[in-house]
Write a protein that holds these residues in place. Structure first.
Motif, mmCIF file in Angstrom:
data_model
loop_
_atom_site.group_PDB
_atom_site.id
_atom_site.type_symbol
_atom_site.label_atom_id
_atom_site.label_comp_id
_atom_site.label_asym_id
_atom_site.label_seq_id
_atom_site.Cartn_x
_atom_site.Cartn_y
_atom_site.Cartn_z
ATOM 1 N N VAL A 108 0.863 -1.187 0.000
ATOM 2 C CA VAL A 108 0.000 0.000 0.000
ATOM 3 C C VAL A 108 0.891 1.225 0.000
ATOM 4 N N VAL A 109 0.766 2.018 -1.023
ATOM 5 C CA VAL A 109 1.600 3.209 -1.160
ATOM 6 C C VAL A 109 0.676 4.406 -1.152
ATOM 7 N N SER A 110 0.980 5.360 -0.283
ATOM 8 C CA SER A 110 0.053 6.471 -0.140
ATOM 9 C C SER A 110 0.782 7.816 -0.099
ATOM 10 N N GLY A 111 0.630 8.560 -1.161
ATOM 11 C CA GLY A 111 1.137 9.935 -1.209
ATOM 12 C C GLY A 111 2.632 10.093 -1.042
ATOM 13 N N LEU A 112 3.418 9.159 -1.601
ATOM 14 C CA LEU A 112 4.875 9.261 -1.443
ATOM 15 C C LEU A 112 5.413 10.477 -2.183
ATOM 16 N N GLU A 113 6.327 11.159 -1.482
ATOM 17 C CA GLU A 113 6.973 12.315 -2.090
ATOM 18 C C GLU A 113 8.470 12.217 -1.911
ATOM 19 N N LYS A 114 9.183 12.623 -2.931
ATOM 20 C CA LYS A 114 10.638 12.634 -2.812
ATOM 21 C C LYS A 114 11.196 13.700 -3.748
ATOM 22 N N THR A 115 12.015 14.560 -3.183
ATOM 23 C CA THR A 115 12.671 15.581 -3.986
ATOM 24 C C THR A 115 14.173 15.415 -3.830
ATOM 25 N N TYR A 116 14.880 15.346 -4.946
ATOM 26 C CA TYR A 116 16.331 15.277 -4.898
ATOM 27 C C TYR A 116 16.889 16.675 -5.103
ATOM 28 N N GLY A 117 17.849 17.036 -4.260
ATOM 29 C CA GLY A 117 18.425 18.367 -4.351
ATOM 30 C C GLY A 117 17.346 19.392 -4.064
ATOM 31 N N LYS A 118 17.361 20.497 -4.766
ATOM 32 C CA LYS A 118 16.394 21.549 -4.477
ATOM 33 C C LYS A 118 15.104 21.360 -5.254
ATOM 34 N N ASP A 119 15.237 20.972 -6.519
ATOM 35 C CA ASP A 119 14.017 21.046 -7.334
ATOM 36 C C ASP A 119 13.782 19.862 -8.258
ATOM 37 N N VAL A 120 14.518 18.744 -8.031
ATOM 38 C CA VAL A 120 14.219 17.572 -8.856
ATOM 39 C C VAL A 120 13.148 16.762 -8.141
ATOM 40 N N ARG A 121 11.927 16.922 -8.574
ATOM 41 C CA ARG A 121 10.801 16.292 -7.891
ATOM 42 C C ARG A 121 10.595 14.905 -8.494
ATOM 43 N N ALA A 122 11.115 13.895 -7.811
ATOM 44 C CA ALA A 122 11.047 12.531 -8.357
ATOM 45 C C ALA A 122 9.674 11.921 -8.118
ATOM 46 N N LEU A 123 9.127 12.130 -6.933
ATOM 47 C CA LEU A 123 7.806 11.597 -6.619
ATOM 48 C C LEU A 123 6.906 12.726 -6.142
ATOM 49 N N ASP A 124 5.701 12.720 -6.629
ATOM 50 C CA ASP A 124 4.791 13.825 -6.352
ATOM 51 C C ASP A 124 3.427 13.252 -5.979
ATOM 52 N N GLY A 125 3.387 12.556 -4.839
ATOM 53 C CA GLY A 125 2.120 11.988 -4.403
ATOM 54 C C GLY A 125 1.810 10.645 -5.035
ATOM 55 N N MET A 126 2.826 9.783 -5.107
ATOM 56 C CA MET A 126 2.655 8.441 -5.681
ATOM 57 C C MET A 126 1.727 7.613 -4.798
ATOM 58 N N THR A 127 0.678 7.092 -5.377
ATOM 59 C CA THR A 127 -0.311 6.320 -4.618
ATOM 60 C C THR A 127 -0.791 5.129 -5.435
ATOM 61 N N PHE A 128 -0.725 3.929 -4.849
ATOM 62 C CA PHE A 128 -1.324 2.747 -5.469
ATOM 63 C C PHE A 128 -1.305 1.626 -4.448
ATOM 64 N N SER A 129 -2.039 0.571 -4.708
ATOM 65 C CA SER A 129 -1.914 -0.598 -3.840
ATOM 66 C C SER A 129 -1.995 -1.872 -4.673
ATOM 67 N N ILE A 130 -1.399 -2.946 -4.131
ATOM 68 C CA ILE A 130 -1.313 -4.217 -4.864
ATOM 69 C C ILE A 130 -1.911 -5.315 -3.995
ATOM 70 N N PRO A 131 -2.982 -5.972 -4.463
ATOM 71 C CA PRO A 131 -3.523 -7.100 -3.713
ATOM 72 C C PRO A 131 -2.524 -8.255 -3.676
ATOM 73 N N GLU A 132 -2.612 -9.052 -2.641
ATOM 74 C CA GLU A 132 -1.720 -10.196 -2.493
ATOM 75 C C GLU A 132 -1.780 -11.107 -3.714
#
Lengths: 256, 319
Positions: free
Chosen positions: B5-29
């Motif tokens: 379950v992935v909910s709203g992941l965010e990740k910015t590298y350095g000052k302005d490289v926005r790699a993740l901008d609210g990544m959300t999804f889920s995977i059933p077993e």
């Protein structure tokens, strides 16, 4: 698996990989012999100066060369870590439950082990050149001091490797620390011949602790208490650099 | 229960490289889930966060029921990770690599040896089992990577670009292996890829990722079905397509028109009927046409439809 078990598993891995490099084994064994033979020739007359506790420079030099070999290989130990970083091996380890400290200590133990082996070679060559090196007890102290200084500097070197992650930077740091560590110690020269301020500063040098412990048999008046103190300091030093390298793992991971 | 379950992941590298901008999804077993997107869309960053290598700046995730931030070691025990760039030890043999991996995962000695033998056989590496990995071919090395990820029988397997860098033959072989694996083991698989064909072939469900978030999610067939009709691609040779797009948009029965460079994409109900009208209108407006093709919707078209950009050009730009 506990921390010790993991450390041993990772120690065996680096040893196994090294044992597959015949050239490395060759150099590892030949280099200390070469140094001892070379230095003992170059400085043959140096014992004519006052301050040496023994007439035979070989007897004086053997423990020093053992320590010097150990601290050089310890200083460069981080290169193996950089190779593992470059090849993605470290990242793979980090996605397993393996302890970060075990990853570091596997390499520290390896450096200590290799340094001890090299010291043994030096002692055998010394013996062939007529240096007894204080008999069994003397040998044991020299082996312990060599292993510990090799391990302690390997901890530092692996930490630097994790911080810099570049071979070039690693080489620069290893070069930068090697000569001061050598010159602020009595490896090549009698303590009484070192200028006063350098002699004082050398007290903070782990390499000097190792030399003093290893050379006790040629320096009259060295007590077992002092030997114990120096070896104990080296244990503390190794533990501290091991902790430093483990901390560097956290710093490394924050940048991923 | 959802394995991931992935909910709203965010990740910015350095000052302005926005790699993740609210990544959300889920995977059933038990599902094979594909994260599909061009280079630089944030797929690898997502995986690296989920395998506990990288810390996110925001958002939460659980893997096999364990919170990523609070129980990283429980996550590590539950997952297998096949990184984009191989992490195997080149100076060790395939078997030694597998055994070490098993030991680090805390497997017992006897079990480790048995499992290593089993995987070497499963991935047709028995002949190379005792050879140093640096003597392996690219395909053999990649198969060993996957075997490493499976060594301790994880609940969730992360495959980051499993066939990138393989030649077409080795890629096809790897697809067969992975398809077999997905069917045989009770395993949840998250697969990232920038090969549309790969996602189509292997994933039961895909999330199309662009610029750090999911733009659309569903079974590949359903996604394609949702794009009713067919796609007409018009190559205008040398002239820019913006003006031509207006001409085509004005025609009846045209759902959707996109202009990109010298090419024009139009979604239509019936390609055979629409093409003469489109060609006639363009000719009348003074746009010479170099080539025209009609195609059934592919995941390419799905990407184009939801992001408004062509997959291939985004992929190039992300390198």
């Amino acid at each position: 698996m506990n921390a010790v078990g993991q450390t041993l598993v990772l120690f065996r891995r680096v040893m196994r990989n090294l044992s597959r490099q015949p050239i490395w084994i060759g150099f590892m064994l030949v280099q200390p012999m070469f140094w001892l033979l070379l230095y003992s020739q170059l400085f043959r007359r140096i014992t004519d100066l006052h301050g040496f506790g023994t007439v035979s420079y070989v007897d004086y030099l053997t423990p020093g060369i053992a320590i010097m070999t150990a601290f050089f290989s310890g200083s460069w130990a981080g290169m193996g870590m950089i190779e593992d970083l470059d090849r993605g091996v470290i990242e793979r380890f980090l996605t397993t439950p393996a302890l970060r400290s075990a990853i570091v200590w596997g390499r520290i133990v390896q450096s200590g082990f290799v340094s001890t082996l090299q010291a043994l070679v030096v002692l055998l060559v010394g013996l062939a050149l007529g240096a007894g090196n204080g008999g069994v007890l003397g040998w044991l102290v020299i082996l312990a001091a060599s292993g510990l200084i090799g391990a302690g500097l390997a901890g530092f070197s692996n930490g630097i490797a994790l911080l810099t992650r570049r071979e070039e930077s690693m080489i620069a740091v290893a070069n930068f620390i090697s000569l001061p560590l050598l010159f602020f110690s009595s490896i090549l020269i009698a303590r009484s011949l070192i200028p006063g301020w350098m002699r004082g500063a050398s007290l903070a040098n782990p390499v000097e602790w190792a030399v003093r412990a290893a050379r006790w048999h040629v320096l009259p008046g060295t007590s077992w208490g002092q030997i114990g103190l120096y070896l104990g300091l080296l244990v503390v030093f190794t533990a501290a650099t091991g902790l430093f390298a483990t901390r560097c793992f956290s710093a490394y991971q924050r940048t991923l | 229960m959802d394995a991931v379950v992935v909910s709203g992941l965010e990740k910015t590298y350095g000052k302005d490289v926005r790699a993740l901008d609210g990544m959300t999804f889920s995977i059933p077993e038990g599902q094979v889930f594909g994260l599909l997107g061009p280079n630089g869309a944030g797929k690898s960053t997502t995986v690296r966060i989920l395998v506990t290598l990288t810390r996110p700046d925001g958002g939460t995730a659980t893997v096999a029921g364990h919170d990523l931030a609070r129980e990283p070691d429980a996550v590590r025990r539950a997952i297998g990770y096949v990184p984009q760039a191989s992490g195997v030890d080149r100076e060790a043999t395939g078997r030694e690599n597998l055994v070490l991996q098993g030991r680090l995962q805390g497997m017992r000695n006897a079990d480790t040896d048995r499992r290593a033998g089993e995987l070497l056989e499963l991935f047709s590496l028995d002949e190379k089992a005792n050879a140093l990995v640096r003597t392996y071919s690219g395909g053999q090395k990649r198969r060993l990577d996957v075997a490493m990820g499976l060594m301790h029988r994880p609940q969730v397997l992360f495959l980051d670009e499993p066939t990138t860098g393989l030649d077409p033959e080795a890629r096809a072989a790897m697809w067969d292996e992975l398809a077999r694996l997905a069917a045989a083991e009770q395993l949840t698989i998250l697969l990232t890829t920038h090969y549309l064909e790969e996602a189509d072939r292997l994933a039961e469900r895909v999330a199309i990722v662009s610029r750090g978030k999911v733009v659309v999610e569903g079974a590949p067939d359903a996604l394609k079905r949702d794009l009713r009709g067919e796609l007409v691609t018009v190559d205008l040779g040398s002239s820019a397509s913006d003006g031509a797009a207006k001409v085509v948009e004005a025609l009846p029965g045209i759902d959707d028109v996109l202009a990109e460079g010298q090419r024009l994409f139009a979604r239509v109900d019936q390609g055979a009927q629409a093409v003469p009208a489109i060609l006639g209108a363009l000719d009348g407006a003074g746009f010479p046409v170099a080539a025209v093709t009609v195609s059934r919707p592919s995941l390419d078209d799905v990407y184009l439809h939801y992001t408004g950009r062509e997959f291939r050009s985004d992929d190039e730009a992300g390198k």
